[in-house]
Each structure stands twice: as structure tokens, then as C-alpha cells.
Design a protein around this motif. Structure first.
Motif, PDB file in Angstrom:
ATOM      1  N   ILE A   4      96.525  92.524   1.014  1.00  0.00           N
ATOM      2  CA  ILE A   4      97.246  91.345   1.501  1.00  0.00           C
ATOM      3  C   ILE A   4      98.651  91.293   0.904  1.00  0.00           C
ATOM      4  CG2 ILE A   4      97.321  88.820   1.409  1.00  0.00           C
ATOM      5  CD1 ILE A   4      94.236  88.887   1.641  1.00  0.00           C
ATOM      6  N   LYS A   5      98.758  91.637  -0.361  1.00  0.00           N
ATOM      7  CA  LYS A   5     100.066  91.632  -1.025  1.00  0.00           C
ATOM      8  C   LYS A   5     100.832  92.935  -0.788  1.00  0.00           C
ATOM      9  CE  LYS A   5      98.712  88.406  -4.704  1.00  0.00           C
ATOM     10  NZ  LYS A   5      99.717  87.378  -4.397  1.00  0.00           N
ATOM     11  N   ARG A   6     100.207  93.860  -0.072  1.00  0.00           N
ATOM     12  CA  ARG A   6     100.800  95.164   0.253  1.00  0.00           C
ATOM     13  C   ARG A   6     101.270  95.899  -1.010  1.00  0.00           C
ATOM     14  NH1 ARG A   6     101.581  96.315   5.540  1.00  0.00           N
ATOM     15  NH2 ARG A   6     101.186  94.645   7.032  1.00  0.00           N
ATOM     16  N   TRP A   7     100.407  95.904  -2.010  1.00  0.00           N
ATOM     17  CA  TRP A   7     100.708  96.602  -3.257  1.00  0.00           C
ATOM     18  C   TRP A   7     100.451  98.108  -3.137  1.00  0.00           C
ATOM     19  CZ3 TRP A   7      97.890  92.676  -6.975  1.00  0.00           C
ATOM     20  CH2 TRP A   7      98.720  91.568  -7.159  1.00  0.00           C
ATOM     21  N   CYS A   8      99.809  98.531  -2.040  1.00  0.00           N
ATOM     22  CA  CYS A   8      99.565  99.962  -1.821  1.00  0.00           C
ATOM     23  C   CYS A   8      99.580 100.241  -0.327  1.00  0.00           C
ATOM     24  CB  CYS A   8      98.234 100.395  -2.426  1.00  0.00           C
ATOM     25  SG  CYS A   8      96.797  99.613  -1.656  1.00  0.00           S
ATOM     26  N   ARG A   9      99.763 101.503   0.017  1.00  0.00           N
ATOM     27  CA  ARG A   9      99.769 101.906   1.419  1.00  0.00           C
ATOM     28  C   ARG A   9      98.378 102.361   1.875  1.00  0.00           C
ATOM     29  NH1 ARG A   9     104.889 103.446  -0.476  1.00  0.00           N
ATOM     30  NH2 ARG A   9     106.595 102.710   0.869  1.00  0.00           N
ATOM     31  N   GLU A  10      97.678 103.046   0.964  1.00  0.00           N
ATOM     32  CA  GLU A  10      96.324 103.515   1.273  1.00  0.00           C
ATOM     33  C   GLU A  10      95.425 103.267   0.074  1.00  0.00           C
ATOM     34  OE1 GLU A  10      95.567 107.115   3.617  1.00  0.00           O
ATOM     35  OE2 GLU A  10      97.719 107.541   3.547  1.00  0.00           O
ATOM     36  N   ALA A  11      94.136 103.108   0.349  1.00  0.00           N
ATOM     37  CA  ALA A  11      93.172 102.870  -0.721  1.00  0.00           C
ATOM     38  C   ALA A  11      91.890 103.641  -0.451  1.00  0.00           C
ATOM     39  CB  ALA A  11      92.869 101.374  -0.842  1.00  0.00           C
ATOM     40  N   ILE A  12      91.318 104.183  -1.504  1.00  0.00           N
ATOM     41  CA  ILE A  12      89.980 104.780  -1.461  1.00  0.00           C
ATOM     42  C   ILE A  12      89.199 104.176  -2.618  1.00  0.00           C
ATOM     43  CG2 ILE A  12      88.640 106.866  -1.925  1.00  0.00           C
ATOM     44  CD1 ILE A  12      90.633 108.447  -0.287  1.00  0.00           C
ATOM     45  N   PHE A  13      88.051 103.589  -2.315  1.00  0.00           N
ATOM     46  CA  PHE A  13      87.251 102.949  -3.354  1.00  0.00           C
ATOM     47  C   PHE A  13      85.768 103.069  -3.032  1.00  0.00           C
ATOM     48  CE2 PHE A  13      88.563  99.879  -0.180  1.00  0.00           C
ATOM     49  CZ  PHE A  13      87.421  99.144   0.094  1.00  0.00           C
ATOM     50  N   ASN A  14      84.955 103.013  -4.066  1.00  0.00           N
ATOM     51  CA  ASN A  14      83.514 103.101  -3.902  1.00  0.00           C
ATOM     52  C   ASN A  14      82.861 101.741  -4.032  1.00  0.00           C
ATOM     53  OD1 ASN A  14      83.487 105.787  -3.399  1.00  0.00           O
ATOM     54  ND2 ASN A  14      82.481 106.419  -5.289  1.00  0.00           N
ATOM     55  N   LEU A  15      81.806 101.544  -3.274  1.00  0.00           N
ATOM     56  CA  LEU A  15      80.975 100.348  -3.372  1.00  0.00           C
ATOM     57  C   LEU A  15      79.604 100.772  -3.862  1.00  0.00           C
ATOM     58  CD1 LEU A  15      81.850  98.609   0.036  1.00  0.00           C
ATOM     59  CD2 LEU A  15      82.840  98.127  -2.214  1.00  0.00           C
ATOM     60  N   LYS A  16      79.208 100.296  -5.038  1.00  0.00           N
ATOM     61  CA  LYS A  16      77.895 100.610  -5.593  1.00  0.00           C
ATOM     62  C   LYS A  16      76.854  99.747  -4.889  1.00  0.00           C
ATOM     63  CE  LYS A  16      80.387 102.976  -8.484  1.00  0.00           C
ATOM     64  NZ  LYS A  16      80.512 104.432  -8.443  1.00  0.00           N
ATOM     65  N   LEU A  17      75.826 100.385  -4.354  1.00  0.00           N
ATOM     66  CA  LEU A  17      74.888  99.678  -3.486  1.00  0.00           C
ATOM     67  C   LEU A  17      73.580  99.329  -4.180  1.00  0.00           C
ATOM     68  CD1 LEU A  17      75.363 101.766  -0.228  1.00  0.00           C
ATOM     69  CD2 LEU A  17      76.501  99.651  -0.893  1.00  0.00           C
ATOM     70  N   PRO A  18      72.945  98.235  -3.748  1.00  0.00           N
ATOM     71  CA  PRO A  18      71.617  97.892  -4.277  1.00  0.00           C
ATOM     72  C   PRO A  18      70.584  98.878  -3.740  1.00  0.00           C
ATOM     73  CG  PRO A  18      72.191  96.454  -2.445  1.00  0.00           C
ATOM     74  CD  PRO A  18      73.411  97.287  -2.729  1.00  0.00           C
ATOM     75  N   MET A  19      69.434  98.935  -4.372  1.00  0.00           N
ATOM     76  CA  MET A  19      68.401  99.877  -3.943  1.00  0.00           C
ATOM     77  C   MET A  19      67.803  99.490  -2.591  1.00  0.00           C
ATOM     78  SD  MET A  19      68.262 102.357  -5.992  1.00  0.00           S
ATOM     79  CE  MET A  19      66.698 103.101  -5.534  1.00  0.00           C
ATOM     80  N   LYS A  20      67.795  98.196  -2.275  1.00  0.00           N
ATOM     81  CA  LYS A  20      67.219  97.741  -1.013  1.00  0.00           C
ATOM     82  C   LYS A  20      68.319  97.174  -0.114  1.00  0.00           C
ATOM     83  CE  LYS A  20      62.642  96.701  -2.911  1.00  0.00           C
ATOM     84  NZ  LYS A  20      61.599  95.650  -3.093  1.00  0.00           N
ATOM     85  N   LYS A  21      68.119  97.323   1.178  1.00  0.00           N
ATOM     86  CA  LYS A  21      69.031  96.783   2.192  1.00  0.00           C
ATOM     87  C   LYS A  21      70.464  97.247   1.963  1.00  0.00           C
ATOM     88  CE  LYS A  21      66.222  92.782   3.412  1.00  0.00           C
ATOM     89  NZ  LYS A  21      66.163  91.326   3.651  1.00  0.00           N
ATOM     90  N   ARG A  22      70.637  98.556   1.793  1.00  0.00           N
ATOM     91  CA  ARG A  22      71.969  99.105   1.539  1.00  0.00           C
ATOM     92  C   ARG A  22      72.862  98.985   2.764  1.00  0.00           C
ATOM     93  NH1 ARG A  22      69.506 103.981  -2.171  1.00  0.00           N
ATOM     94  NH2 ARG A  22      68.265 104.297  -0.307  1.00  0.00           N
ATOM     95  N   TRP A  23      72.303  99.215   3.951  1.00  0.00           N
ATOM     96  CA  TRP A  23      73.107  99.097   5.159  1.00  0.00           C
ATOM     97  C   TRP A  23      73.599  97.663   5.338  1.00  0.00           C
ATOM     98  CZ3 TRP A  23      76.411 100.123   8.598  1.00  0.00           C
ATOM     99  CH2 TRP A  23      76.495  99.406   9.794  1.00  0.00           C
ATOM    100  N   GLU A  24      72.719  96.702   5.080  1.00  0.00           N
ATOM    101  CA  GLU A  24      73.110  95.308   5.244  1.00  0.00           C
ATOM    102  C   GLU A  24      74.252  94.948   4.299  1.00  0.00           C
ATOM    103  OE1 GLU A  24      70.119  96.469   5.100  1.00  0.00           O
ATOM    104  OE2 GLU A  24      68.889  95.615   6.710  1.00  0.00           O
ATOM    105  N   GLU A  25      74.220  95.481   3.073  1.00  0.00           N
ATOM    106  CA  GLU A  25      75.283  95.190   2.117  1.00  0.00           C
ATOM    107  C   GLU A  25      76.595  95.841   2.540  1.00  0.00           C
ATOM    108  OE1 GLU A  25      77.012  93.539  -1.377  1.00  0.00           O
ATOM    109  OE2 GLU A  25      75.231  93.082  -0.179  1.00  0.00           O
ATOM    110  N   VAL A  26      76.520  97.077   3.017  1.00  0.00           N
ATOM    111  CA  VAL A  26      77.725  97.754   3.503  1.00  0.00           C
ATOM    112  C   VAL A  26      78.324  96.982   4.671  1.00  0.00           C
ATOM    113  CG1 VAL A  26      78.594  99.813   4.667  1.00  0.00           C
ATOM    114  CG2 VAL A  26      77.044 100.050   2.733  1.00  0.00           C
ATOM    115  N   GLN A  27      77.494  96.591   5.608  1.00  0.00           N
ATOM    116  CA  GLN A  27      77.961  95.855   6.782  1.00  0.00           C
ATOM    117  C   GLN A  27      78.605  94.538   6.379  1.00  0.00           C
ATOM    118  OE1 GLN A  27      74.879  94.535   9.559  1.00  0.00           O
ATOM    119  NE2 GLN A  27      76.131  95.246  11.267  1.00  0.00           N
ATOM    120  N   ARG A  28      77.995  93.841   5.409  1.00  0.00           N
ATOM    121  CA  ARG A  28      78.532  92.565   4.939  1.00  0.00           C
ATOM    122  C   ARG A  28      79.916  92.752   4.314  1.00  0.00           C
ATOM    123  NH1 ARG A  28      77.939  88.749   0.413  1.00  0.00           N
ATOM    124  NH2 ARG A  28      77.219  90.441  -0.938  1.00  0.00           N
ATOM    125  N   CYS A  29      80.063  93.800   3.520  1.00  0.00           N
ATOM    126  CA  CYS A  29      81.339  94.041   2.842  1.00  0.00           C
ATOM    127  C   CYS A  29      82.434  94.447   3.821  1.00  0.00           C
ATOM    128  CB  CYS A  29      81.166  95.133   1.783  1.00  0.00           C
ATOM    129  SG  CYS A  29      80.232  94.619   0.328  1.00  0.00           S
TER     130      CYS A  29
END
Length: 360
Positions: A296-321
């Protein structure tokens, strides 16, 4: 008798993530109103089979949900139902099926599930490679010009194989859908391969010179001991390494790294940077909050980051994020390309790439 229509969608994944891939493609197929269902997703098998209703070809869902739009799939194939073979003659049934289907191909790949049981079949697959290639050439199933189509023989057992096909632009160009990279001997940690694989996945090779070049400015949030910083330095970038932990001495000796013992969630850059990378272990939504602020503040042009997922309902968490990130950026009038993949070098996590539109 095997259906001579390729009515299955065959997807490879990391062993143990079959429920997550199943949840993902079931939800996505429903959105597309594609009639069919998952018919095989055995735990720790390394693959999922989706079958269309009424034996119609699976080409529609294969095109409608391209591989790069999926999170948990490594490879995406249009396939025939699994074929049972006699150990006395494993070649003739394959050649017959290809001939009756009317398809032809430019190349053949023999593959197995990425499991210990699957790897034990690789020697058998290799021994059948040349005889099968010769038989298909004689029968017209293998030719020089066939639209770039590739034939995949996915070996399930010594007497069972699933025959699939892939098309240029909608497939992984790596056997098994796995990009195998060599770990640099001088890298501080094995996590370095996560960022290298992410670049290969999200940044076209022809764009590396313009988007990953010497002199760029980057930040690595949660940097210690420097696995991701190593990749940035190797590309000739100057890096702000933000972490309270120690950095590898070799990286600090390059003169390209400024180590700041600060909290990566609150640190602010002195000016706009080219890249933000982040592999912090924390709740996925907290990482999303932080990345949203940067974009939002345009502090970078591109970003790569990891999301650590729970053991259950990983797809649901990814979709939510991902939904939250997309909605927030849209509300701020920020256009961006967002992609997310479960990479080979990831474990209980996924890697997200965001590029602000209109950037060089």
C-alpha cells in the motif's frame, strides 16, 4: 475395458498434501461449474485423480484451471483411466491405447510418484523407455511434429500405469513437476533454495536481467542466518537484513549487506526498494498484514514471502490469506499480479509472489 477417452485430470503433489490439493481443485471446479469429482487421493500417494462426469474429456477443466493458477499441484495432465498390464507384455497395451485414442506426441516421459515406493519403479520405467519409443514410432503415436504434446507414463506399480498428456504453456517442464536445484556449498542454510526456486517459478528467465540485476536494493525480513540474503547478494543486490539473530560472517564480508537488529514486522525502509523477501515463522495472516502495508505504501516493487500453514485445512487458510490480500489491494486502488505455489523446497508452507503492475 479402459475408457478410450481421456476423461481424467491427473495432478502430482507433495506426498501428504493430497487432501489440500483435493480441497483446492474441488472448490475451483465448482466455481467453473465443471461436472466431475476426485476419484483417487490416497494419503501420501503423491497424486490426485479427478474424473469428469459422463466420460467427457477432461480438457475443459485442464484449460480452465492452468497449472500456474493452482497452489498445491506440481504437474497437470489430461489422462486416461489407469491401465492394468501383464508383466509379460507391458508395451502392447500402451501402444494400443494410444493408437485407438488417435493422439500422437513428440516425446515420452516416464514418471513415478515422489514417494519411496514410487522411486523403486524408476528402473523398470527406464528399461521400457526405448522399446516403447520404437513401438510408438512404428504405430504413429510418436512423431517429430505433434504440436509440442508430451506423453506421460505415470507408473503406479509394476503392472499398472496411468497414461497422461501435457501441452505447451500449461505444464511443468521438469520431470515429476520438480525443479531440483543444487545447494550452494557456501550458503548459510538450505532455505536458500526456496528463494531460488521461487524466482525460477515466478520470474520468466528472459526477465531476470531486468528484474533481478546487480545494483538493486532489497530487504530480507527475518533474515538470519542469511539463506535468502545469500541469493540476493549473489545477484549483485544491496540488502537490508532485518533480524535480531546473527548473520553469516561470509555474507557480511561482501559489503553488500547491512544487518539491522530490528523487528521485521515494524521496520520501515529509508526509501523505496526493488524487492521484499520474507521467510518469517509466524501466523500467516500476520505476514499478510505486514506485506499489505509494504505494498500500500509502495515500499517495494516486488515481494516474495512464505506463509506457514496449519496442519489442517491448509487450502482454506491459503484461500483466506490470498483473498484478503487481493481485496485489500483492490480497495486501495493498487493493481498487482499475485501468484501462490507450494514449491518443491517448501514444507508446511506456501510461497507467494506479488508484483505491482506498471513496474519495470
Amino acid at each position: 475395458m479402459v475408457n478410450r477417452v481421456p476423461n481424467e485430470w491427473l495432478l502430482y503433489c507433495r506426498a501428504g498434501f493430497e487432501p489440500d490439493l483435493t480441497a483446492e481443485i474441488t472448490a475451483r471446479a465448482h466455481e467453473l461449474d465443471e461436472p466431475g469429482q476426485v476419484v483417487a487421493a490416497e494419503s501420501n500417494s503423491g497424486f490426485v485423480r479427478w474424473q469428469s462426469r459422463d466420460s467427457r474429456p477432461a480438457n475443459g477443466i485442464h484449460r480452465g484451471l492452468p497449472l500456474m493458477s493452482l497452489v498445491f499441484a506440481r504437474q497437470s495432465l489430461v489422462a486416461f483411466e489407469p491401465l492394468s498390464l501383464s508383466r509379460d507384455d507391458r508395451i502392447s497395451p500402451v501402444v494400443e491405447l494410444i493408437k485407438e485414442s488417435g493422439w500422437n506426441f513428440e516425446s515420452i516421459w516416464h514418471e513415478t510418484p515422489d514417494t519411496n515406493e514410487g522411486k523403486s519403479l524408476s528402473r523398470l520405467a527406464k528399461s521400457l523407455s526405448r522399446p516403447l519409443e520404437s513401438a510408438l514410432k512404428r504405430g504413429g503415436g510418436l512423431r517429430r511434429k505433434a504440436g509440442g504434446r508430451r506423453l506421460h507414463l505415470f507408473w503406479l506399480a509394476g503392472d499398472a500405469v496411468q497414461i497422461g498428456m501435457s501441452f505447451p504453456g500449461n505444464r511443468s517442464e521438469h520431470p515429476g513437476g520438480v525443479l531440483r536445484l543444487r545447494h550452494p556449498a557456501d550458503a548459510p542454510s538450505r532455505s536458500t533454495l526456496k528463494l531460488e526456486e521461487a524466482w525460477h517459478t515466478f520470474v520468466p528467465k528472459e526477465a531476470w536481467e531486468s528484474r533481478l540485476h546487480e545494483g538493486m536494493q532489497a530487504v530480507d525480513l527475518g533474515a538470519a542466518p542469511g539463506g535468502w540474503t545469500y541469493q540476493l547478494v549473489r545477484r549483485g543486490m544491496f540488502v537490508y537484513a532485518i533480524d535480531n539473530g546473527p548473520m553469516a560472517p561470509g555474507l557480511m564480508a561482501t559489503g553488500q549487506v547491512e544487518h539491522l537488529r530490528e523487528d521485521g514486522f515494524v521496520w520501515e525502509p529509508p526509501y523505496r526498494l526493488d524487492w521484499l523477501v520474507c521467510d518469517i515463522v509466524d501466523k500467516p495472516m500476520r505476514v499478510i498484514d505486514m506485506v499489505e502495508r509494504w505494498l500500500i505504501k509502495r515500499w517495494c516493487r516486488e515481494a516474495i514471502f512464505n506463509l506457514k500453514l496449519p496442519m489442517k485445512k491448509r487450502w482454506e487458510e491459503v484461500q483466506r490469506c490470498l483473498t484478503r490480500l487481493e481485496v485489500t489491494l483492490k480497495a486501495e486502488g493498487i493493481e498487482a499480479d499475485i501468484a501462490c505455489r507450494h514449491l518443491y523446497h517448501d514444507r508446511e508452507e506456501v510461497t507467494v509472489h506479488v508484483r505491482l503492475k506498471g513496474e519495470r
